[in-house]
Write a protein that holds these residues in place. Structure first.
Motif, PDB file in Angstrom:
ATOM      1  N   UNK A  53       0.830  -1.214   0.000  1.00  0.00           N
ATOM      2  CA  UNK A  53       0.000   0.000   0.000  1.00  0.00           C
ATOM      3  C   UNK A  53       0.859   1.256   0.000  1.00  0.00           C
ATOM      4  N   UNK A  54       1.973   1.230   0.733  1.00  0.00           N
ATOM      5  CA  UNK A  54       2.858   2.394   0.754  1.00  0.00           C
ATOM      6  C   UNK A  54       3.529   2.610  -0.597  1.00  0.00           C
ATOM      7  N   UNK A  55       3.886   1.536  -1.276  1.00  0.00           N
ATOM      8  CA  UNK A  55       4.484   1.675  -2.602  1.00  0.00           C
ATOM      9  C   UNK A  55       3.473   2.264  -3.598  1.00  0.00           C
ATOM     10  N   UNK A  56       2.217   1.852  -3.482  1.00  0.00           N
ATOM     11  CA  UNK A  56       1.193   2.415  -4.363  1.00  0.00           C
ATOM     12  C   UNK A  56       1.044   3.912  -4.106  1.00  0.00           C
ATOM     13  N   UNK A  57       1.051   4.307  -2.824  1.00  0.00           N
ATOM     14  CA  UNK A  57       0.947   5.733  -2.492  1.00  0.00           C
ATOM     15  C   UNK A  57       2.150   6.508  -3.016  1.00  0.00           C
ATOM     16  N   UNK A  58       3.341   5.932  -2.905  1.00  0.00           N
ATOM     17  CA  UNK A  58       4.532   6.600  -3.420  1.00  0.00           C
ATOM     18  C   UNK A  58       4.477   6.706  -4.940  1.00  0.00           C
ATOM     19  N   UNK A  59       3.988   5.657  -5.600  1.00  0.00           N
ATOM     20  CA  UNK A  59       3.848   5.707  -7.050  1.00  0.00           C
ATOM     21  C   UNK A  59       2.889   6.797  -7.494  1.00  0.00           C
ATOM     22  N   UNK A  60       1.810   6.963  -6.749  1.00  0.00           N
ATOM     23  CA  UNK A  60       0.867   8.033  -7.062  1.00  0.00           C
ATOM     24  C   UNK A  60       1.522   9.408  -6.947  1.00  0.00           C
ATOM     25  N   UNK A  61       2.288   9.600  -5.876  1.00  0.00           N
ATOM     26  CA  UNK A  61       2.982  10.865  -5.714  1.00  0.00           C
ATOM     27  C   UNK A  61       4.021  11.109  -6.793  1.00  0.00           C
ATOM     28  N   UNK A  62       4.729  10.068  -7.209  1.00  0.00           N
ATOM     29  CA  UNK A  62       5.717  10.215  -8.279  1.00  0.00           C
ATOM     30  C   UNK A  62       5.064  10.673  -9.582  1.00  0.00           C
ATOM     31  N   UNK A  63       3.922  10.053  -9.905  1.00  0.00           N
ATOM     32  CA  UNK A  63       3.250  10.393 -11.160  1.00  0.00           C
ATOM     33  C   UNK A  63       2.732  11.822 -11.142  1.00  0.00           C
ATOM     34  N   UNK A  64       2.081  12.210 -10.040  1.00  0.00           N
ATOM     35  CA  UNK A  64       1.556  13.584  -9.964  1.00  0.00           C
ATOM     36  C   UNK A  64       2.683  14.601  -9.871  1.00  0.00           C
ATOM     37  N   UNK A  65       3.782  14.235  -9.214  1.00  0.00           N
ATOM     38  CA  UNK A  65       4.911  15.142  -9.120  1.00  0.00           C
ATOM     39  C   UNK A  65       5.563  15.415 -10.465  1.00  0.00           C
TER      40      UNK A  65
END
Length: 231
Positions: free
Chosen positions: A100-112
């Motif tokens: 779940x934390x990796x998914x959240x980090x992936x979301x932040x990477x994409x939006x960033x």
């Protein structure tokens, strides 16, 4: 005046700066996607409040980090080292928490990186997948509903090697002795088994048979995922 306020002290004429409006848009979308991801992850699941808050704000944190790196390789390496330091100094979580934390980090990477639509699509797809897996794992009659952890307390003079095997074979499809430890100043032993029951409705009969072998000492039978996940 507003543009100069948000410029870095070490920026030059060749440095690409981020407009405040675009910055707020990326962070706002990240927070919204974090809340959406948090709600979809917690559906039919139990997590601690700390993990819930982390899932909600982590996309925005990673988004801001990526925005600030802005193509600077040296800063990117430093940020990666900082994330690794935090990870290895924290208590290890379950595979479900880390995923779940990796998914959240992936979301932040994409939006960033500025791909807001792809970030929303990524969140919807991964969130729907986690909801589907949670629904399947909680469906009655599946293997997950019969997995148990068994704790048996025995006196120190009882040879536990194989003494409970006939009962375990009768009521469990599979079982594994995972831990043996002493308790009560060494006068008692506590055995821990991971097992899969054949029939959930025979738990009482199973415990009654075990009580006949361990001298009616303490026995605990619970779900392997009975505790709330923590960060």
């Amino acid at each position: 005046m507003l543009d100069t306020l948000f410029q870095g002290l070490f920026d030059t004429a060749l440095t690409d700066t981020i407009a405040p409006g675009k910055f707020l848009l990326c962070v706002g979308v990240s927070l919204l996607l974090g809340l959406m991801l948090c709600a979809m992850t917690l559906w039919r699941s139990r997590f601690s409040r700390s993990l819930t808050v982390t899932l909600a704000i982590l996309p925005a944190v990673v988004c801001v980090v990526i925005l600030m790196v802005n193509g600077n390789v040296g800063t990117g390496v430093a940020v990666a080292g900082a994330f690794n330091l935090v990870r290895f100094r924290s208590a290890p979580g379950s595979a479900r928490e880390i995923g779940a934390l990796f998914v959240a980090m992936g979301t932040g990477l994409i939006t960033g990186m500025g791909y807001l639509a792809y970030g929303a699509l990524f969140t919807l797809i991964l969130g729907a997948a986690m909801m589907l897996y949670n629904a399947v794992s909680l469906r009655p009659g599946t293997g997950g509903s019969t997995e148990r952890t068994l704790h048996i307390t025995i006196p120190e003079d009882l040879d536990y090697a194989g003494v409970f095997d006939p009962i375990l074979r009768q009521y469990a499809r599979r079982y594994t002795l995972t831990q043996v430890k002493t308790t009560n100043m060494g006068s008692l032993f506590k055995l821990t088994y991971d097992l899969t029951l054949k029939d959930r409705n025979q738990e009482k009969a199973f415990i009654d048979q075990l009580r006949l072998r361990n001298g009616n000492l303490e026995i605990a039978l619970g779900h392997q995922d009975s505790t709330a996940a923590t960060l």
